[in-house]
Design a protein around this motif. Structure first.
Motif, PDB file in Angstrom:
ATOM      1  N   ILE A  93     -84.100  -8.754 -37.368  1.00  0.00           N
ATOM      2  CA  ILE A  93     -84.454 -10.144 -37.098  1.00  0.00           C
ATOM      3  C   ILE A  93     -83.914 -10.586 -35.738  1.00  0.00           C
ATOM      4  CG2 ILE A  93     -84.113 -12.530 -37.854  1.00  0.00           C
ATOM      5  CD1 ILE A  93     -84.122 -11.476 -40.738  1.00  0.00           C
ATOM      6  N   GLY A  94     -82.672 -10.213 -35.455  1.00  0.00           N
ATOM      7  CA  GLY A  94     -82.077 -10.583 -34.168  1.00  0.00           C
ATOM      8  C   GLY A  94     -82.831  -9.991 -32.994  1.00  0.00           C
ATOM      9  N   ARG A  95     -83.245  -8.724 -33.122  1.00  0.00           N
ATOM     10  CA  ARG A  95     -83.955  -8.088 -32.010  1.00  0.00           C
ATOM     11  C   ARG A  95     -85.336  -8.704 -31.815  1.00  0.00           C
ATOM     12  NH1 ARG A  95     -85.918  -1.915 -31.124  1.00  0.00           N
ATOM     13  NH2 ARG A  95     -87.477  -2.602 -32.630  1.00  0.00           N
ATOM     14  N   ILE A  96     -86.018  -9.028 -32.912  1.00  0.00           N
ATOM     15  CA  ILE A  96     -87.338  -9.661 -32.798  1.00  0.00           C
ATOM     16  C   ILE A  96     -87.228 -10.997 -32.061  1.00  0.00           C
ATOM     17  CG2 ILE A  96     -89.148 -10.807 -34.129  1.00  0.00           C
ATOM     18  CD1 ILE A  96     -88.858  -8.561 -36.204  1.00  0.00           C
ATOM     19  N   ILE A  97     -86.213 -11.786 -32.403  1.00  0.00           N
ATOM     20  CA  ILE A  97     -86.041 -13.098 -31.765  1.00  0.00           C
ATOM     21  C   ILE A  97     -85.762 -12.945 -30.274  1.00  0.00           C
ATOM     22  CG2 ILE A  97     -84.558 -15.143 -31.654  1.00  0.00           C
ATOM     23  CD1 ILE A  97     -84.200 -14.861 -34.710  1.00  0.00           C
ATOM     24  N   LEU A  98     -84.822 -12.068 -29.931  1.00  0.00           N
ATOM     25  CA  LEU A  98     -84.432 -11.911 -28.524  1.00  0.00           C
ATOM     26  C   LEU A  98     -85.555 -11.281 -27.701  1.00  0.00           C
ATOM     27  CD1 LEU A  98     -80.729 -10.742 -28.994  1.00  0.00           C
ATOM     28  CD2 LEU A  98     -81.544 -12.982 -28.231  1.00  0.00           C
ATOM     29  N   ALA A  99     -86.230 -10.282 -28.264  1.00  0.00           N
ATOM     30  CA  ALA A  99     -87.331  -9.641 -27.532  1.00  0.00           C
ATOM     31  C   ALA A  99     -88.489 -10.622 -27.340  1.00  0.00           C
ATOM     32  CB  ALA A  99     -87.810  -8.403 -28.282  1.00  0.00           C
ATOM     33  N   THR A 100     -88.723 -11.483 -28.330  1.00  0.00           N
ATOM     34  CA  THR A 100     -89.789 -12.489 -28.198  1.00  0.00           C
ATOM     35  C   THR A 100     -89.441 -13.487 -27.098  1.00  0.00           C
ATOM     36  OG1 THR A 100     -90.342 -12.259 -30.546  1.00  0.00           O
ATOM     37  CG2 THR A 100     -91.130 -14.230 -29.425  1.00  0.00           C
ATOM     38  N   LEU A 101     -88.175 -13.869 -27.012  1.00  0.00           N
ATOM     39  CA  LEU A 101     -87.750 -14.770 -25.934  1.00  0.00           C
ATOM     40  C   LEU A 101     -87.945 -14.127 -24.569  1.00  0.00           C
ATOM     41  CD1 LEU A 101     -84.484 -16.294 -27.485  1.00  0.00           C
ATOM     42  CD2 LEU A 101     -86.694 -17.428 -27.154  1.00  0.00           C
ATOM     43  N   LEU A 102     -87.653 -12.824 -24.460  1.00  0.00           N
ATOM     44  CA  LEU A 102     -87.903 -12.119 -23.201  1.00  0.00           C
ATOM     45  C   LEU A 102     -89.391 -12.091 -22.879  1.00  0.00           C
ATOM     46  CD1 LEU A 102     -85.459  -9.057 -23.396  1.00  0.00           C
ATOM     47  CD2 LEU A 102     -85.247 -11.099 -21.970  1.00  0.00           C
ATOM     48  N   GLY A 103     -90.226 -11.909 -23.905  1.00  0.00           N
ATOM     49  CA  GLY A 103     -91.675 -11.922 -23.705  1.00  0.00           C
ATOM     50  C   GLY A 103     -92.162 -13.266 -23.218  1.00  0.00           C
ATOM     51  N   ILE A 104     -91.599 -14.328 -23.772  1.00  0.00           N
ATOM     52  CA  ILE A 104     -91.963 -15.677 -23.320  1.00  0.00           C
ATOM     53  C   ILE A 104     -91.560 -15.863 -21.860  1.00  0.00           C
ATOM     54  CG2 ILE A 104     -91.457 -18.139 -23.616  1.00  0.00           C
ATOM     55  CD1 ILE A 104     -91.124 -17.549 -26.632  1.00  0.00           C
ATOM     56  N   GLY A 105     -90.375 -15.349 -21.505  1.00  0.00           N
ATOM     57  CA  GLY A 105     -89.927 -15.438 -20.110  1.00  0.00           C
ATOM     58  C   GLY A 105     -90.857 -14.710 -19.159  1.00  0.00           C
ATOM     59  N   GLY A 152     -84.804   1.527 -42.598  1.00  0.00           N
ATOM     60  CA  GLY A 152     -84.599   0.202 -43.170  1.00  0.00           C
ATOM     61  C   GLY A 152     -84.892  -0.898 -42.160  1.00  0.00           C
ATOM     62  N   TRP A 153     -84.498  -0.680 -40.917  1.00  0.00           N
ATOM     63  CA  TRP A 153     -84.759  -1.622 -39.817  1.00  0.00           C
ATOM     64  C   TRP A 153     -86.269  -1.836 -39.672  1.00  0.00           C
ATOM     65  CZ3 TRP A 153     -80.652  -2.392 -35.782  1.00  0.00           C
ATOM     66  CH2 TRP A 153     -81.049  -3.234 -34.752  1.00  0.00           C
ATOM     67  N   LEU A 154     -87.027  -0.739 -39.714  1.00  0.00           N
ATOM     68  CA  LEU A 154     -88.482  -0.826 -39.584  1.00  0.00           C
ATOM     69  C   LEU A 154     -89.113  -1.595 -40.745  1.00  0.00           C
ATOM     70  CD1 LEU A 154     -89.530   2.711 -38.311  1.00  0.00           C
ATOM     71  CD2 LEU A 154     -89.757   0.562 -37.098  1.00  0.00           C
ATOM     72  N   ILE A 155     -88.591  -1.384 -41.951  1.00  0.00           N
ATOM     73  CA  ILE A 155     -89.132  -2.092 -43.119  1.00  0.00           C
ATOM     74  C   ILE A 155     -88.927  -3.596 -42.962  1.00  0.00           C
ATOM     75  CG2 ILE A 155     -88.972  -2.387 -45.611  1.00  0.00           C
ATOM     76  CD1 ILE A 155     -90.205   0.280 -44.568  1.00  0.00           C
ATOM     77  N   VAL A 156     -87.755  -4.006 -42.488  1.00  0.00           N
ATOM     78  CA  VAL A 156     -87.499  -5.423 -42.258  1.00  0.00           C
ATOM     79  C   VAL A 156     -88.445  -5.963 -41.178  1.00  0.00           C
ATOM     80  CG1 VAL A 156     -85.786  -7.133 -41.529  1.00  0.00           C
ATOM     81  CG2 VAL A 156     -85.097  -5.223 -42.988  1.00  0.00           C
ATOM     82  N   GLU A 157     -88.638  -5.186 -40.109  1.00  0.00           N
ATOM     83  CA  GLU A 157     -89.572  -5.602 -39.058  1.00  0.00           C
ATOM     84  C   GLU A 157     -90.980  -5.788 -39.621  1.00  0.00           C
ATOM     85  OE1 GLU A 157     -87.766  -3.921 -34.834  1.00  0.00           O
ATOM     86  OE2 GLU A 157     -89.476  -2.899 -35.752  1.00  0.00           O
ATOM     87  N   ASP A 158     -91.396  -4.876 -40.475  1.00  0.00           N
ATOM     88  CA  ASP A 158     -92.723  -4.992 -41.091  1.00  0.00           C
ATOM     89  C   ASP A 158     -92.849  -6.283 -41.891  1.00  0.00           C
ATOM     90  OD1 ASP A 158     -93.601  -2.683 -39.986  1.00  0.00           O
ATOM     91  OD2 ASP A 158     -93.783  -1.543 -41.844  1.00  0.00           O
ATOM     92  N   LEU A 159     -91.800  -6.607 -42.652  1.00  0.00           N
ATOM     93  CA  LEU A 159     -91.836  -7.837 -43.445  1.00  0.00           C
ATOM     94  C   LEU A 159     -91.934  -9.072 -42.548  1.00  0.00           C
ATOM     95  CD1 LEU A 159     -89.123  -6.949 -46.120  1.00  0.00           C
ATOM     96  CD2 LEU A 159     -91.550  -7.336 -46.559  1.00  0.00           C
ATOM     97  N   VAL A 160     -91.195  -9.052 -41.438  1.00  0.00           N
ATOM     98  CA  VAL A 160     -91.246 -10.177 -40.505  1.00  0.00           C
ATOM     99  C   VAL A 160     -92.629 -10.278 -39.869  1.00  0.00           C
ATOM    100  CG1 VAL A 160     -90.304 -11.124 -38.360  1.00  0.00           C
ATOM    101  CG2 VAL A 160     -88.768 -10.101 -40.044  1.00  0.00           C
ATOM    102  N   MET A 161     -93.234  -9.133 -39.556  1.00  0.00           N
ATOM    103  CA  MET A 161     -94.558  -9.147 -38.941  1.00  0.00           C
ATOM    104  C   MET A 161     -95.627  -9.642 -39.910  1.00  0.00           C
ATOM    105  SD  MET A 161     -94.276  -8.413 -35.828  1.00  0.00           S
ATOM    106  CE  MET A 161     -92.586  -9.002 -35.721  1.00  0.00           C
ATOM    107  N   VAL A 162     -95.463  -9.338 -41.193  1.00  0.00           N
ATOM    108  CA  VAL A 162     -96.382  -9.881 -42.206  1.00  0.00           C
ATOM    109  C   VAL A 162     -96.341 -11.409 -42.167  1.00  0.00           C
ATOM    110  CG1 VAL A 162     -96.763 -10.144 -44.687  1.00  0.00           C
ATOM    111  CG2 VAL A 162     -96.309  -7.883 -43.736  1.00  0.00           C
TER     112      VAL A 162
END
Length: 582
Positions: A93-105, A152-162
């Motif tokens: 979750i933390g990486r998705i948030i930070l990477a998304t902020l970089l994408g917005i930048g 496990g990290w990937l499974i959480v990412e998948d859930l967030v992407m859903v």
């Protein structure tokens, strides 16, 4: 030649190109997946020559992802997910948030909208399951602590992407896009908070069904199918469960195909036949995972490298450097070892399946320009191609840090590593004990009944499923003379007497009886009495006939032994008659 051969042409040409270019890449000391990607580029609409059907290729690639995630689930239990939750949940979750902020930048630098930045950032934040698992398998890390955390990290990412796929259409108008064609799995007209709540409820309902109902139904179904003795039917059932649950989870609960297939594998892992299911599905996993890389290559427009070189470099830097650094820092801040941080940073520094789905959705909602989709594809192609080099670099960095600061390397995150290692070791020990007990049963079967050493391991497992345990105390009549033959008995322990007119024959463990009536279709010719407390493995008539029909050489061996036993009984009767006359 038939005109409608799009599917055949796509599959045939994909495999041919992938095989040739994969071999060429290997000869150049590059990973074969680079060749698969090049095959896709050559077959795509942006290069001259043969143009494959990209829609068909994408669907075939989705099957590859489904089968791959199903295979991961077969070796990954719910206990594993719970064991790594302390790092996988906050890390993903933390990486998705930070990477998304970089994408917005990045998008702000290019003059794009906030909506485009969110879509780009989300697309670049999630890693490819196929690429990561290939990397872990090559380095034999799938069952290591780092490998378990990565999965496990990937499974959480998948859930967030859903959740992201559901929220984007609902937020499209607020972000400057359009809300046309936003069905949201039937949730499009509801208020945003209710949409989120229903989505989470659906995912929770799916997980609950998978966890509580699945282990009761799927292993039972596999056992029933395995008892038929049909290998093709067993393989078909395995694929039907994997694809059926994947499709049903997407259609009913709105989760991704990959996530549904993963839970199907987790459920099936509870069965003793899980290793057989994994072996049967492995060839298809390998074949369709190749189609995944080919389909990615087909979507790539190489001209983006000339038209927008700086933008491509920026997106690639975010994926490799930005995500790699974020991943490493998160692992370190959570006080896990440096080695785990570098392993995850290298393995997750790429993008894949969900990136393409999010990019396509963003374009359809008017949030992301078409060149944004090209940038995401360019970043995917280049990050997947460069991933082996990135992993090699992180391995070199591990050696450098270990030699430069050995005390820091050894001490940092040691307590967390130990705690995680203990949890994973307990889970692994339970799995190994279950496998050991299974192998012990197989070994005892062969040691007690050497006759079955003539059939392969799958047939021996089938026998264990077909056998029905039965016991008899001393003096009990197990078989009555004149009854119809309904079963064949194998003596596991104890002893019986077969009482013929000429006398009694004692049978010890490892022997069998009752086969005469089954082979001839006649009546029982003798009483069989237990003389000790006996344990039998019983093969009923239907199961006996079915198993022997699949193994005619075994039937011939049983028939031969039965014939010898009959001849011995006749000779014994003749000898006793001659003794009486004398």
């Amino acid at each position: 030649m038939h005109q409608e051969v799009g599917l055949i042409a796509t599959v045939a040409v994909s495999f041919v190109f992938a095989a040739v270019l994969g071999y060429a890449a290997d000869r150049l000391r590059l990973p074969p997946l680079v060749g698969y990607l090049m095959a896709g580029i050559l077959m795509g609409p942006f290069t001259p020559g043969f143009v494959a059907d990209t829609a068909l290729a994408s669907q075939l690639a989705e099957m590859g992802v489904i089968l791959l995630m199903f295979g991961v689930g077969l070796h990954f239990s719910a206990s594993d997910l719970l064991a790594v939750r302390g790092i996988a949940v906050p890390g993903a979750i933390g990486r998705i948030i930070l990477a998304t902020l970089l994408g917005i930048g990045l998008c702000k630098l290019w003059g794009w909208s906030l909506g485009a930045g969110i879509v780009l950032g989300l697309s670049l934040s999630v890693a490819s399951t196929v690429v990561l698992l290939k990397a872990l398998e090559e380095r034999n890390l799938v069952n290591a602590a780092s490998g378990r955390v990565a999965v496990g990290w990937l499974i959480v990412e998948d859930l967030v992407m859903v959740l992201a796929l559901v929220l984007l259409p609902a937020l499209a108008e607020l972000l400057g896009g359009n809300a046309a064609d936003t069905t949201n799995h039937g949730l499009g007209d509801l208020p945003l908070m209710l949409t989120i709540g229903l989505t989470l409820l659906k995912v929770a309902a799916f997980a609950a069904m998978a966890i509580f109902l699945g282990p009761r139904i799927v292993p039972w179904l596999l056992t029933m199918i395995a008892r038929t003795g049909s290998r093709e039917l067993f393989t078909l059932t395995v694929l039907a469960i994997a694809l059926g649950i994947a499709f049903g989870s997407a259609a009913i609960f709105g989760v991704s195909f990959a996530l549904g297939a993963f839970f199907a594998g987790v459920v099936m892992s509870e069965s003793q036949l899980s290793h057989r299911a994994a072996a049967d599905s492995l060839p298809l996993q390998n074949a369709f995972s190749v189609l995944f890389f080919v389909s990615v290559g087909m979507l790539f427009d190489p001209s983006i490298l000339v038209r927008q070189p700086l933008a491509v470099i920026g997106a690639l830097a975010l994926v490799i450097l930005g995500k790699g650094i974020i991943t490493f820092l998160i692992v370190i801040l959570l006080r896990y070892p440096i080695s785990m941080g570098l392993t995850l940073a290298g393995g997750l520094a790429q993008i894949g399946e969900f990136s393409f789905i999010l990019a396509g959705l963003g374009v359809s909602l008017g949030l992301l320009p078409h060149e944004g989709q090209d940038l995401i594809l360019a970043a995917a192609i280049l990050s997947i191609t460069l991933n082996p080099i990135v992993i090699f670099a992180t391995d070199g960095l591990k050696k450098y840090i270990h030699s430069k600061w050995p005390s820091l390397w050894e001490r940092y995150g040691r307590s967390r590593q130990k705690a995680l290692g203990k949890e994973l070791e307990k889970i692994r020990a339970l799995g190994e004990e279950r496998e050991r007990q299974h192998q012990l049963k197989m070994q005892q079967l062969i040691e007690t009944f050497p006759l079955f050493s003539e059939v392969d391991e799958d047939a021996q497992e089938e026998l264990l499923l077909l056998f029905k345990a039965k016991s008899a105390p001393p003096g009990e009549r197990v078989i009555r003379r004149g009854d119809r033959g309904d079963s064949m008995y194998f003596i596991s322990s104890g002893a019986v007497e077969v009482r013929l007119a000429s006398g009694a024959i004692r049978l010890e463990p490892g022997a069998f009886f009752g086969e005469m009536a089954l082979l001839t279709g006649g009546r029982r010719t003798a009483d069989v009495i237990a003389v000790d407390f006996c344990q039998f493995e019983v093969l009923e008539r239907r199961d006996f006939n079915m198993f022997m029909s699949h193994h005619p050489h075994l039937r011939a061996a049983v028939s031969e032994m039965a014939q010898k036993r009959t001849e011995m009984n006749v000779l014994r009767q003749q000898w006793e008659k001659s003794m009486d006359l004398s």
